[in-house]
Write a protein that holds these residues in place. Structure first.
Motif, PDB file in Angstrom:
ATOM      1  N   SER A 497     -14.546-123.530 -57.904  1.00 58.40           N
ATOM      2  CA  SER A 497     -14.796-122.452 -56.942  1.00 58.40           C
ATOM      3  C   SER A 497     -15.464-121.265 -57.617  1.00 58.40           C
ATOM      4  O   SER A 497     -16.396-120.664 -57.067  1.00 58.40           O
ATOM      5  N   ARG A 498     -15.007-120.915 -58.809  1.00 57.36           N
ATOM      6  CA  ARG A 498     -15.628-119.807 -59.533  1.00 57.36           C
ATOM      7  C   ARG A 498     -17.071-120.135 -59.891  1.00 57.36           C
ATOM      8  O   ARG A 498     -17.967-119.292 -59.778  1.00 57.36           O
ATOM      9  N   LEU A 499     -17.302-121.367 -60.348  1.00 55.57           N
ATOM     10  CA  LEU A 499     -18.658-121.771 -60.714  1.00 55.57           C
ATOM     11  C   LEU A 499     -19.577-121.723 -59.499  1.00 55.57           C
ATOM     12  O   LEU A 499     -20.709-121.228 -59.570  1.00 55.57           O
ATOM     13  N   SER A 500     -19.098-122.226 -58.364  1.00 55.68           N
ATOM     14  CA  SER A 500     -19.906-122.214 -57.149  1.00 55.68           C
ATOM     15  C   SER A 500     -20.225-120.788 -56.704  1.00 55.68           C
ATOM     16  O   SER A 500     -21.362-120.485 -56.318  1.00 55.68           O
ATOM     17  N   GLN A 501     -19.242-119.903 -56.786  1.00 55.26           N
ATOM     18  CA  GLN A 501     -19.479-118.522 -56.370  1.00 55.26           C
ATOM     19  C   GLN A 501     -20.433-117.814 -57.340  1.00 55.26           C
ATOM     20  O   GLN A 501     -21.272-117.012 -56.913  1.00 55.26           O
ATOM     21  N   ASN A 502     -20.315-118.100 -58.623  1.00 53.66           N
ATOM     22  CA  ASN A 502     -21.241-117.502 -59.591  1.00 53.66           C
ATOM     23  C   ASN A 502     -22.676-117.967 -59.340  1.00 53.66           C
ATOM     24  O   ASN A 502     -23.626-117.179 -59.459  1.00 53.66           O
ATOM     25  N   GLU A 503     -22.839-119.244 -58.993  1.00 53.52           N
ATOM     26  CA  GLU A 503     -24.174-119.745 -58.695  1.00 53.52           C
ATOM     27  C   GLU A 503     -24.743-119.069 -57.448  1.00 53.52           C
ATOM     28  O   GLU A 503     -25.923-118.745 -57.382  1.00 53.52           O
ATOM     29  N   THR A 504     -23.895-118.853 -56.456  1.00 51.99           N
ATOM     30  CA  THR A 504     -24.347-118.159 -55.245  1.00 51.99           C
ATOM     31  C   THR A 504     -24.802-116.743 -55.570  1.00 51.99           C
ATOM     32  O   THR A 504     -25.828-116.266 -55.053  1.00 51.99           O
ATOM     33  N   ALA A 505     -24.059-116.049 -56.433  1.00 56.82           N
ATOM     34  CA  ALA A 505     -24.428-114.682 -56.812  1.00 56.82           C
ATOM     35  C   ALA A 505     -25.777-114.668 -57.533  1.00 56.82           C
ATOM     36  O   ALA A 505     -26.625-113.799 -57.274  1.00 56.82           O
ATOM     37  N   LYS A 506     -25.988-115.632 -58.430  1.00 59.39           N
ATOM     38  CA  LYS A 506     -27.256-115.660 -59.158  1.00 59.39           C
ATOM     39  C   LYS A 506     -28.422-115.965 -58.223  1.00 59.39           C
ATOM     40  O   LYS A 506     -29.506-115.389 -58.354  1.00 59.39           O
ATOM     41  N   GLU A 507     -28.214-116.854 -57.257  1.00 61.09           N
ATOM     42  CA  GLU A 507     -29.279-117.158 -56.313  1.00 61.09           C
ATOM     43  C   GLU A 507     -29.617-115.946 -55.451  1.00 61.09           C
ATOM     44  O   GLU A 507     -30.799-115.667 -55.176  1.00 61.09           O
ATOM     45  N   CYS A 508     -28.593-115.223 -55.020  1.00 62.52           N
ATOM     46  CA  CYS A 508     -28.847-114.003 -54.237  1.00 62.52           C
ATOM     47  C   CYS A 508     -29.629-112.983 -55.060  1.00 62.52           C
ATOM     48  O   CYS A 508     -30.533-112.304 -54.545  1.00 62.52           O
ATOM     49  N   TYR A 509     -29.309-112.869 -56.335  1.00 64.60           N
ATOM     50  CA  TYR A 509     -30.024-111.924 -57.203  1.00 64.60           C
ATOM     51  C   TYR A 509     -31.480-112.351 -57.393  1.00 64.60           C
ATOM     52  O   TYR A 509     -32.399-111.531 -57.320  1.00 64.60           O
ATOM     53  N   GLN A 510     -31.689-113.660 -57.636  1.00 66.25           N
ATOM     54  CA  GLN A 510     -33.045-114.151 -57.867  1.00 66.25           C
ATOM     55  C   GLN A 510     -33.916-114.013 -56.622  1.00 66.25           C
ATOM     56  O   GLN A 510     -35.126-113.818 -56.723  1.00 66.25           O
ATOM     57  N   MET A 511     -33.337-114.122 -55.456  1.00 63.71           N
ATOM     58  CA  MET A 511     -34.098-113.986 -54.217  1.00 63.71           C
ATOM     59  C   MET A 511     -34.301-112.531 -53.810  1.00 63.71           C
ATOM     60  O   MET A 511     -34.880-112.260 -52.761  1.00 63.71           O
ATOM     61  N   GLY A 512     -33.810-111.588 -54.613  1.00 58.64           N
ATOM     62  CA  GLY A 512     -34.045-110.183 -54.354  1.00 58.64           C
ATOM     63  C   GLY A 512     -33.149-109.579 -53.291  1.00 58.64           C
ATOM     64  O   GLY A 512     -33.499-108.563 -52.686  1.00 58.64           O
ATOM     65  N   PHE A 513     -31.973-110.179 -53.085  1.00 58.78           N
ATOM     66  CA  PHE A 513     -31.058-109.645 -52.072  1.00 58.78           C
ATOM     67  C   PHE A 513     -30.589-108.232 -52.424  1.00 58.78           C
ATOM     68  O   PHE A 513     -30.298-107.435 -51.534  1.00 58.78           O
ATOM     69  N   PHE A 514     -30.494-107.947 -53.721  1.00 62.41           N
ATOM     70  CA  PHE A 514     -29.926-106.668 -54.132  1.00 62.41           C
ATOM     71  C   PHE A 514     -30.999-105.608 -54.395  1.00 62.41           C
ATOM     72  O   PHE A 514     -30.674-104.501 -54.828  1.00 62.41           O
ATOM     73  N   ALA A 515     -32.247-105.948 -54.162  1.00 60.09           N
ATOM     74  CA  ALA A 515     -33.316-104.946 -54.275  1.00 60.09           C
ATOM     75  C   ALA A 515     -33.228-104.024 -53.064  1.00 60.09           C
ATOM     76  O   ALA A 515     -33.218-104.496 -51.921  1.00 60.09           O
ATOM     77  N   PRO A 516     -33.157-102.706 -53.265  1.00 52.94           N
ATOM     78  CA  PRO A 516     -32.978-101.795 -52.126  1.00 52.94           C
ATOM     79  C   PRO A 516     -34.062-101.933 -51.066  1.00 52.94           C
ATOM     80  O   PRO A 516     -33.794-101.816 -49.875  1.00 52.94           O
ATOM     81  N   ALA A 517     -35.281-102.232 -51.483  1.00 53.01           N
ATOM     82  CA  ALA A 517     -36.374-102.329 -50.507  1.00 53.01           C
ATOM     83  C   ALA A 517     -36.225-103.549 -49.607  1.00 53.01           C
ATOM     84  O   ALA A 517     -36.810-103.596 -48.521  1.00 53.01           O
ATOM     85  N   ASN A 518     -35.430-104.563 -50.030  1.00 49.74           N
ATOM     86  CA  ASN A 518     -35.264-105.794 -49.255  1.00 49.74           C
ATOM     87  C   ASN A 518     -33.964-105.802 -48.453  1.00 49.74           C
ATOM     88  O   ASN A 518     -33.505-106.861 -48.044  1.00 49.74           O
ATOM     89  N   ALA A 519     -33.360-104.646 -48.254  1.00 51.62           N
ATOM     90  CA  ALA A 519     -32.030-104.603 -47.646  1.00 51.62           C
ATOM     91  C   ALA A 519     -32.025-105.206 -46.247  1.00 51.62           C
ATOM     92  O   ALA A 519     -31.148-106.001 -45.904  1.00 51.62           O
ATOM     93  N   ASP A 520     -32.992-104.852 -45.428  1.00 49.37           N
ATOM     94  CA  ASP A 520     -33.013-105.352 -44.048  1.00 49.37           C
ATOM     95  C   ASP A 520     -33.167-106.867 -44.009  1.00 49.37           C
ATOM     96  O   ASP A 520     -32.466-107.563 -43.266  1.00 49.37           O
ATOM     97  N   ALA A 521     -34.085-107.393 -44.799  1.00 48.69           N
ATOM     98  CA  ALA A 521     -34.284-108.850 -44.839  1.00 48.69           C
ATOM     99  C   ALA A 521     -33.056-109.557 -45.407  1.00 48.69           C
ATOM    100  O   ALA A 521     -32.653-110.627 -44.934  1.00 48.69           O
ATOM    101  N   ALA A 522     -32.437-108.958 -46.441  1.00 51.88           N
ATOM    102  CA  ALA A 522     -31.237-109.568 -47.035  1.00 51.88           C
ATOM    103  C   ALA A 522     -30.085-109.597 -46.037  1.00 51.88           C
ATOM    104  O   ALA A 522     -29.358-110.593 -45.942  1.00 51.88           O
ATOM    105  N   LEU A 523     -29.893-108.530 -45.278  1.00 49.37           N
ATOM    106  CA  LEU A 523     -28.824-108.508 -44.271  1.00 49.37           C
ATOM    107  C   LEU A 523     -29.075-109.546 -43.195  1.00 49.37           C
ATOM    108  O   LEU A 523     -28.137-110.184 -42.698  1.00 49.37           O
ATOM    109  N   ALA A 524     -30.330-109.747 -42.787  1.00 50.11           N
ATOM    110  CA  ALA A 524     -30.647-110.774 -41.804  1.00 50.11           C
ATOM    111  C   ALA A 524     -30.309-112.165 -42.332  1.00 50.11           C
ATOM    112  O   ALA A 524     -29.786-113.022 -41.608  1.00 50.11           O
TER     113      ALA A 524
END
Length: 632
Positions: A497-524
């Protein structure tokens, strides 16, 4: 005469006792009726304990098996052990949510102190023991009680794993709270009982038969007495139902809440419910108890063990040389059976008719395949496939594919955990109700936060008592009792479970979810996703987007201010240059003219403000040097 409560507190009985020997006798008759209705379940529970300990051969009365080895394979045990491991990997953690805005602060405090209360009750051990019983018998039961002797008389909540074999309820009810009576039996040392309850002296011993497990060791219960905790519900004149409690042994009342002035009207527990939470694995109709994996797997396990026994016998017979001898062969049988002798004597002629080897045929390959198929059948019906234990099929090496198979193979475990979490939420409600009733004294709890900081939180039941509803139109509203909702999540996570959640976090980071300019698209995108902890991610992305918008607005305001300052600076510089030129022309361009021009520019520069002072000074210097280019 002074007596004692179930936990040992002394009080004075009223002159007229409501619960006496006659009422206890009637309760015993009800108990016997309940025991008769539960006899089949008791027998199944005892048999399942033998199956779990791989001692189920004791249930078979087969004279052909006497003196022969009785192999017991551990396929069933392995399946039960893996289910228990899944449960411990997902140890529950409560989160208290308010139903009214006024109770938000209390809910936050409860969310902090509930894990501490559970830790003080050694809840992890209770959770583990209950899960073993749930998997073996099909039902896990926990009892949530108030122990006034804890903390040197201050009192504390007590949580225990309860043996289903010692509980009795009305046959035919599905919810334990629908039973008019509930009996909890226990064995206690007779001498200790007499010391604690003097009225019991001379009345100890066995007067009730209790179901017992079959043990390898001899357990002597001659010095034990059966103590009965009798819970029953009674309707009050106003229509309200209250819960009462009576503790008796061999017909002698040890404690009765109806005889206690403190609880005679309100009942033993204010919540009015039996303090037991049933958690069935697979529910049965018309019963609060269920059945477990052992009941499903025992027939297949029996077939596997019987085949193992036959195969073991075959291997032994195939490895040993045997002969058929005629009575007229005249061969010395002792010498023939002794493999250490080189010579075997015969009195007559030895022929194929008088002596013939008896050879046992070896195991056919299809027999072994059939046994393996039965093993796979047991794995399938228990959901204990190889992939759920970390094994994979041949040729499967991709990490994502293995993770997908493991996730799909764990759906049975997730279903079990959901039922356990529902039971855990009920237990937390019981804990809060006991706090509301008994936490009269303020207590301080040490809370260790996620960041490692320590916080000391005071708490008492004053925060849980009914609050005044206020006035509306001159009418006093009724009191409002704080009510909460409880959500349950896994406090401990497995490595997967920890490994799966860590992979999800890295994928979100790589896709730019945490970039402030992409906030609206990330929330969608997050609105279409579902994973554990998504609310925290959504909150962080929203905060980043808000901060980004604020920075954008501030940047626009700064640009507007800069434009205004530049416009003002340009106007002031032009006016100052004109005045300086006139002053210089009027004085012939001498030093007096330069001084006048500088004075004029400085006075005009003060109108713009502090922010443009330096700019005005530079403009003044340029204006003073208009007629003297060499100094520019």
């Amino acid at each position: 005469m002074p007596t004692a409560s179930p936990e040992g507190e002394a009080f004075e009985l009223p002159t007229a006792q409501v619960i006496g020997e006659e009422e206890v006798k009637k309760a015993n008759d009800i108990l016997q009726k309940y025991k008769t209705g539960k006899a089949a379940l008791d027998k199944r529970i005892i048999d399942n304990e033998l199956w779990f300990r791989m001692g189920h051969w004791k249930n078979y009365e087969n004279k052909m098996m006497e003196g022969k080895p009785k192999p017991s394979s551990g396929w069933l045990f392995n399946s039960i052990a893996n289910k228990h491991a899944d449960a411990m990997d997902n140890y529950p953690e409560p989160n208290v949510l308010p139903r009214a805005a006024d109770d938000e602060e209390t809910a936050k405090v409860l969310s902090k102190i509930l894990p501490t209360v559970l830790e003080q009750c050694d809840y992890e051990t209770v959770y583990s023991d209950t899960w073993w019983r749930k998997l073996k018998t099909g039902t896990g039961v926990k009892g949530i009680f108030w122990d006034p002797t804890a903390r040197k008389g201050l009192g504390e909540i007590s949580i225990r794993s309860v043996n289903l074999l010692m509980l009795y309820w009305e046959p035919g009810v599905e919810d334990i709270q629908d039973s008019p009576n509930l009996f909890s039996l226990s064995l206690a040392n007779s001498e200790q009982l007499e010391a604690q309850y003097p009225q019991l002296k001379g009345h100890t011993g066995h007067s009730l038969d209790v179901a017992k497990y079959i043990h390898d060791d001899s357990i002597d219960t001659a010095d034990k007495s059966v103590v009965v905790d009798w819970y029953y519900k009674k309707a009050q004149p106003g229509g309200q139902t209250v819960l009462h409690y009576c503790k008796y042994c061999n017909g002698i009342v040890l404690y009765a809440s109806e005889n206690d002035p403190q609880y005679a009207e309100s009942g033993f527990y204010d919540h009015g419910k039996y303090p037991f939470v049933f958690d069935p694995l697979f529910r049965e109709e018309d019963s609060p108890a269920g059945f477990g994996y052992i009941d499903v797997m025992k027939d297949t396990q029996t077939a596997i063990d019987e085949m193992n026994h036959a195969m073991d016998e075959n291997v032994k017979l195939s490895a040993k040389q045997r002969y058929i001898l005629s009575d007229t062969a005249g061969i010395n049988e002792e010498e023939l059976a002794d493999f250490g002798r080189d010579i075997v004597h015969a009195a007559g002629r030895v022929t194929d008719e008088s002596m013939r080897p008896l050879q046992t045929a070896g195991l056919a390959g299809n027999l072994i395949t059939y046994r393996d198929d039965r093993v796979n059948e047991l794995k399938e019906i228990s959901g204990n496939r190889d992939v759920s234990q970390g094994g994979t099929t041949s040729g499967l090496t991709a990490a994502s594919a293995i993770a997908a198979l493991q996730e799909a193979g764990s759906k049975l475990s997730r279903d079990m955990l959901k039922s356990a979490y529902r039971a855990f939420a009920q237990e937390c409600y019981f804990i809060i109700e006991l706090m509301r009733q008994f936490y009269d004294e303020q207590r301080v709890y040490r809370i260790t936060g996620e960041s490692g900081g320590t916080e000391y939180v005071p708490f008492s039941n004053a925060q849980l008592q009914p609050q005044p509803g206020g006035m509306v139109g001159g009418v006093q509203l009724g009191d409002r009792e704080p009510i909460f909702d409880i959500t349950v999540s896994a406090a401990k996570k497995s490595t997967f479970s920890r490994l799966s959640q860590n992979e999800t976090a890295k994928e979100c980071y790589q896709m730019g979810f945490f970039a402030p300019a992409n906030a609206d698209a990330a929330l969608a995108a997050l609105d279409m996703m579902d994973f554990e902890g998504i609310e925290k991610v959504r909150q962080r992305v929203g905060q980043n987007g808000t901060l980004y918008q604020q920075l954008q607005q501030m940047a626009q305001q700064l640009q507007k201010m800069a434009a205004i300052i530049d416009a003002q600076n340009g106007t002031n510089v032009s006016a100052a240059a004109g005045a300086a030129s006139q002053a210089a022309a009027g004085s012939g361009g001498g030093s007096g003219g330069k001084t006048a021009a500088a004075s004029t520019l400085n006075s005009l520069g003060g109108v713009v403000g502090d922010s443009s002072t330096s700019l005005s000074s530079q403009a003044a210097k340029r204006a003073m040097n208009v007629n003297n280019p060499n100094k520019e």
